[in-house]
Design an enzyme around this catalytic site. Structure first.
Site, short mmCIF file in Angstrom:
data_model
loop_
_atom_site.label_atom_id
_atom_site.label_comp_id
_atom_site.label_asym_id
_atom_site.label_seq_id
_atom_site.Cartn_x
_atom_site.Cartn_y
_atom_site.Cartn_z
CG HIS A 109 -4.10 3.79 -6.81
ND1 HIS A 109 -2.92 3.32 -7.35
CD2 HIS A 109 -4.17 3.27 -5.56
CE1 HIS A 109 -2.32 2.55 -6.47
NE2 HIS A 109 -3.04 2.50 -5.37
CD GLU A 283 -1.59 0.17 1.36
OE1 GLU A 283 -2.82 0.07 1.13
OE2 GLU A 283 -0.72 0.22 0.48
#
Length: 319
Positions: A109, A283
Site C-alpha cells: 500500500h 502478513e
C-alpha cells in the site's frame, strides 16, 4: 485482509478509530501450536537443503524506541512526486555474503492511497482476472495504518540487507502520490531481475484472530501470468521466512488461516501472479486484534520483524 475491496472505508492516518472494546480471548488451536513447534525445530528448511538458520547482523534496537505512531526512525516524510521508475534506489552495495544479489522489498500500500480513490480503484489485469490497482490497506483501531507499518519495516530490512552486501530496491518509498498498482509492483521486481522479492503487509481480520502467515504463489498460467517456474523457489523462500520470523519475533503462525502452518497459497494476487522471480507476501500480524496491534505498533518489535524476514531471505539466497 490487506487486500480489501473498493468499498473498504479508507483509514485516515493518525485519526483514532472507534473499534470494538471487547477483545475475545482465543487460545491458539493445536494445529497452530504444532506448526509453531515445527518451525522452531526445522524452521526454514526447504528444497535448497539449507538449515534456514542464517543470521543477519543487526545492532540491537536503540534504548529509546520510536513512538508507536512513528512509521520510520529516519524522520523521512512522504513526498508528493513519484520516482520515474516507481522504485527507490539502493545505496551502493557493501562487501558481504550477499554481494551481487538483488532483493526487492515491496511495502504494501501507500500512505497517500486514501487520497486517490479513483486512481487506486482503477482495474488492472492480473492474468486470472481484473483487480483494483491497489487498496488503502487496513489500520489498528487507534489509527496506525498498515502503510505506515510496511514502510517502516521495509526501511529496517533495507538497512539489514545492505549490511550483508545486497543491492536492495523498494517498490515505493512514500515518494509518490499513490500506488504503485499491483501489476507495476510485480514488474519492478521482474525488471530488477531480483533474486528474491518479499511484500510486507499486516492483516485486518477480526478480533481474536492472531498470528502471522506467509502467502505463496499458486501455479497460474493465464494471460500475462505464468508462475509455474517460481512456485517451488517461492515456497522455499516462504518457508525460510516463516521459520526465521517465528524464531526472532516469537510470534505464532496464524490461528485463523493456514491450518497452523503459517503458509497459505493464493492465486488471486496480482503481485504474485505477474511475478517472474521468487516472491512471497507476509502478513506480519492482525492489526485489528489488540494483542497483535501492541506488537505491530512497537518499534522494538518491528525491528525483530525486519530481522526475522531478512534472515529468511539470507537463508534462501545462501541456499
Amino acid at each position: 485482509m490487506s487486500y480489501v475491496g473498493p468499498d473498504f472505508e479508507p483509514p485516515q492516518p493518525r485519526r483514532p478509530r472507534r473499534g470494538p472494546l471487547t477483545v475475545a480471548l482465543a487460545a491458539l488451536v493445536p494445529g497452530a501450536l504444532l506448526g509453531w513447534l515445527v518451525y522452531e525445530t526445522v524452521g526454514g528448511s526447504g528444497d535448497g537443503g539449507g538449515s534456514g538458520r542464517a543470521t543477519v547482523r543487526s545492532s540491537p534496537p536503540a534504548a529509546s524506541s520510536p513512538p508507536a505512531d512513528d512509521a520510520t526512525d529516519d524522520g523521512k516524510k512522504p513526498g508528493a512526486d513519484p520516482t520515474p521508475t516507481g522504485s527507490s534506489p539502493s545505496a551502493p552495495a557493501a562487501t558481504g555474503p550477499l554481494k551481487g544479489k538483488v532483493v526487492v522489498i515491496d511495502p504494501g500500500h501507500n500512505p497517500e492511497n486514501f487520497q486517490h480513490p479513483s486512481e487506486i480503484n482503477r482495474k488492472v489485469n492480473i492474468g486470472t482476472n481484473w483487480k483494483e490497482c491497489d487498496t488503502t490497506g487496513t489500520s489498528t483501531n487507534d489509527g496506525y495504518t498498515e502503510a505506515e507499518f510496511t514502510l517502516d519495516v521495509a526501511h529496517r530490512m533495507r538497512t539489514l540487507l545492505e549490511e550483508q552486501g545486497a543491492t536492495v530496491k523498494l517498490t515505493q518509498d512514500g515518494d509518490r502520490p499513490y500506488g504503485p498498482c499491483v501489476d507495476e509492483r510485480a514488474r519492478i521486481g521482474n525488471e530488477a531481475k531480483a533474486d528474491a522479492v518479499v511484500s510486507i503487509h499486516a492483516d485486518g481480520s477480526g478480533t481474536g484472530n492472531r498470528g502471522f502467515h506467509v502467502i505463496l504463489p499458486g501455479a497460474v498460467n493465464s494471460g500475462a501470468a505464468d508462475t509455474r517456474a517460481i512456485v517451488a523457489p517461492s515456497r522455499d523462500l516462504g518457508e525460510r521466512v516463516a521459520g526465521r520470523f517465528v524464531a526472532v519475533t516469537g510470534s505464532a503462525p496464524s490461528n485463523y488461516i493456514g491450518d497452523g502452518s503459517g503458509l497459505v497459497t493464493r492465486k488471486d494476487l496480482g503481485g504474485l501472479n505477474l511475478s517472474t522471480v521468487p516472491k512471497v507476501f507476509i502478513e506480519c500480524g492482525n492489526m485489528r486484534d489488540s494483542k497483535d496491534a501492541a506488537s505491530l505498533t512497537s518499534g522494538a518489535w518491528r525491528q525483530k520483524a525486519a530481522q526475522g524476514v531478512s534472515e529468511g531471505i539470507v537463508s534462501f539466497l545462501h541456499g
